[in-house]
Motif scaffolding. Structure first.
Motif: not given
Length: 633
Positions: A554-569
């Protein structure tokens, strides 16, 4: 001057070119923009000059403690090991200043001078101690008596002077080359260093510290010009990597003209030596209106590697025309119309071969002075016709009154000619009614060809008179111009431009003045949108992959994925809205941080690779918050 002829192949980025110089100044200056090759050139020169020493820009690098030493070790923590002295000397020959303390230890005669200088300037005493075979350089504060490591804990500026003064007074070398001596130094101490340089600069004398000094600099405080001879010691570099240029020998007439210029070369004027394409105007108000118009156009003169220099009148500008020609500068000049008649502009460009070629290509002959002389004669006839007109009214009467008010001197006729041209540009019909169309057209044609010839040398001559004649706010005299009236008009126009009260069609408002300004070197404001689109495209592409590959997210899991990205996107792009519409389908809204929040509507059909999405901007919800890392213009 130091007689020391050298010839060598220029290094990369130059290609298969030779450089030859017969002599150096007691102090020589290498100047030019970033990326013009000064340091690479100087490294090559250091190798071919006899007994030369170079101090590079990283001369303090091995004399500092950095956070990295906590991870990779600090070999100099306990001092400079005696058994490594030869390595330090080798590093010194490669441009490092690490051998400075070895010199001070072995040469108390140099140490006395350096310590006395630092004590006088900063209240520091140098203390060199030996501890278990290690040389430990320390400083003692005269005020408190406190000791500390001079090579590690001293401020950068004092360490810079320590290194510079030590090698300046070292008598082992015939030449000293210093790359950016201004590093870490306050302007006052830059000037102080140059004073110390002058004391020892000259042809090397064994047993003394006298030596040739070469300073590679970006600082007008280092560029110390005291005479015409000093101007001959400047070597100019350019970003097109043409061979470095210096002016060489000057004719006596040129020396005389430049001699009057040198005392007036202040920090502002010296910018010309550091730019490939400087812009010169007659006065400070000219510079202010040009800057204001360029800012309103959302362009930057400095971003183009240029600079705007006001020099105080057309006679002074003319000297810079000659100076820039000697140094091979692609300079730009904006002149009021009267400079063609009252100034020395004609003499300055009379012998320029390209001007002659341009006139000849138009079938107008190759003698610029003769062509200008023909214009003078036609204008003189026009002046006499206006003077003799009976029952004059309007513009003609105004000109007659002005002619009678001019003091009788050798410039009266020149001023009259300029006034005729000013009115010809402002009220052509009134002038034609008296002089006739063929006469006016002939004068205009000659002036147009002269101006076109000058433009081939980036010299812009304002055909309508002076700069203030183009400012709608100007309400002063048309002929007897004053700085006070010009200042009022310029300030009014600058305020209007800044307030947005003037629409964006600046060419309609300023006419030919705007056209000249638009032709000057400038670059548009930095466009962040192109870079931003690449980041957003990558985000969308990854999001589309997640929707397909992680059907249960869902939206929260997708946001968590990008938050954990090393790129800091996630600090740049937020998934503000997200809705699945089917197994592989979705709608979403992205929010991009910045002074204005940007939103992007996307879906599974968005072509991320082609960047087929639209930015929509709106004011940020919290205007007082710190701006984000990206601003889209």
């Amino acid at each position: 001057m130091i007689e020391q002829p050298v010839t060598f192949a220029l290094p990369v980025p130059w290609e298969t070119q030779q450089f030859t110089i017969e002599r150096f100044g007691d102090v020589s200056f290498f100047v030019g923009p970033n990326g013009s090759g000064k340091s690479r050139f100087s490294e090559t020169l250091n190798a071919v000059l006899p007994n030369a020493r170079m101090l590079g820009t990283d001369r303090l690098e091995r004399m500092s403690v950095t956070g990295l030493s906590n991870f990779f070790g600090d070999n100099l923590k306990t001092g400079l090991q005696k058994n490594h002295f030869q390595h330090f000397r080798t590093a010194g020959r490669q441009g490092s200043g690490i051998d400075t303390f070895i010199i001070l230890e072995e040469r108390p005669d140099i140490r006395v001078i350096v310590e006395a200088t630092l004590s006088s300037l900063f209240g520091r005493e140098i203390v060199l101690e030996w501890d278990s075979g290690n040389l430990v350089p320390k400083a003692r504060l005269a005020r408190t008596g406190a000791y500390y490591r001079m090579d590690r804990d001293e401020c950068h500026g004092i360490r810079e002077l320590l290194v510079l003064l030590t090698h300046l007074h070292n008598d082992e070398h015939q030449f000293l080359i210093v790359d950016e001596p201004e590093l870490n130094l306050h302007p006052q101490f830059q000037s102080f260093f140059v004073q110390e340089v002058r004391k020892v600069a000259g042809t090397h004398e064994p047993g003394t510290s006298r030596k040739g000094i070469i300073l590679i600099t970006h600082s007008p405080f280092i560029l110390d010009l005291r005479s015409v001879d000093d101007m001959q010691t400047i070597v100019c570099f350019s970003t097109d990597h043409s061979p470095p240029k210096y002016i060489g020998a000057l004719a006596e007439a040129e020396r005389a003209r430049f001699a009057s210029l040198v005392p007036r070369l202040n920090v502002h004027h010296k910018q010309l030596f550091f730019s490939d394409n400087p812009i010169f105007v007659e006065g400070v108000f000219d510079a202010q209106i040009i800057e204001a118009i360029q800012e309103r156009r959302n362009t930057s003169i400095t971003a183009a590697g240029s600079c705007l220099i006001d020099v105080g009148g057309c006679e002074e500008v003319t000297k810079y025309v000659e100076l820039c020609r000697h140094y091979g500068k692609n300079a730009y000049f904006l002149f009021d119309l009267d400079s063609l008649f009252l100034g020395s502009l004609r003499r300055c460009i009379r012998e320029d071969g390209s001007i002659a070629e341009f006139l000849a290509s138009l079938g107008l002959g190759a003698d610029f002075a003769a062509y200008c002389g023909a214009l003078d004669r036609e204008l003189t006839d026009a002046v006499r016709t206006i003077e003799g007109a009976d029952n004059a009214v309007g513009v003609i009467e105004t000109l007659q009154n002005y002619f009678r008010s001019i003091t009788e001197d050798n410039k009266k006729l020149k001023r009259q000619r300029v006034a005729v041209l000013i009115e010809m540009a402002a009220d052509r019909d009134a002038i034609v009614a008296l002089l006739t169309e063929p006469v006016v057209a002939s004068i205009e044609g000659r002036l147009s060809q002269i101006r076109a010839a000058l433009r081939t040398k980036n010299i812009f001559l304002l055909g309508g008179g002076a700069l203030e004649h183009y400012l709608p706010s100007y309400s002063g005299e048309r002929y007897d111009l004053t700085d006070s009236a010009k200042k009022v008009a310029v300030m009014d126009e600058v305020a209007l431009l800044a307030s947005g009260a003037i629409d964006d069609n600046l060419e309609d408002r300023y006419g030919e003045l705007f056209q000249c300004i638009a032709a000057l070197p400038a670059k548009p404001a930095v466009d962040t949108e192109r870079v931003l689109r690449a980041y957003v495209g990558d985000y969308i592409h990854e999001l589309q992959g997640i929707v397909v590959g992680k059907a249960n997210w869902d939206k929260a899991q997708i946001e968590a994925h990008f938050t954990m990205a090393q790129s800091g996107i996630a600090k740049l792009i937020t998934l503000e809205e997200f809705e699945r519409r089917g197994e592989r389908e979705f709608n979403a809204v992205l929010k991009i941080s910045g002074p204005k929040e940007i939103r992007v509507d996307i879906s599974h059909e968005t072509n991320a690779g082609m960047h087929s999405f639209t930015f929509r901007s709106e004011p940020a919800a919290e205007p007082d918050a710190a701006p984000g890392p990206v601003a889209v213009r």
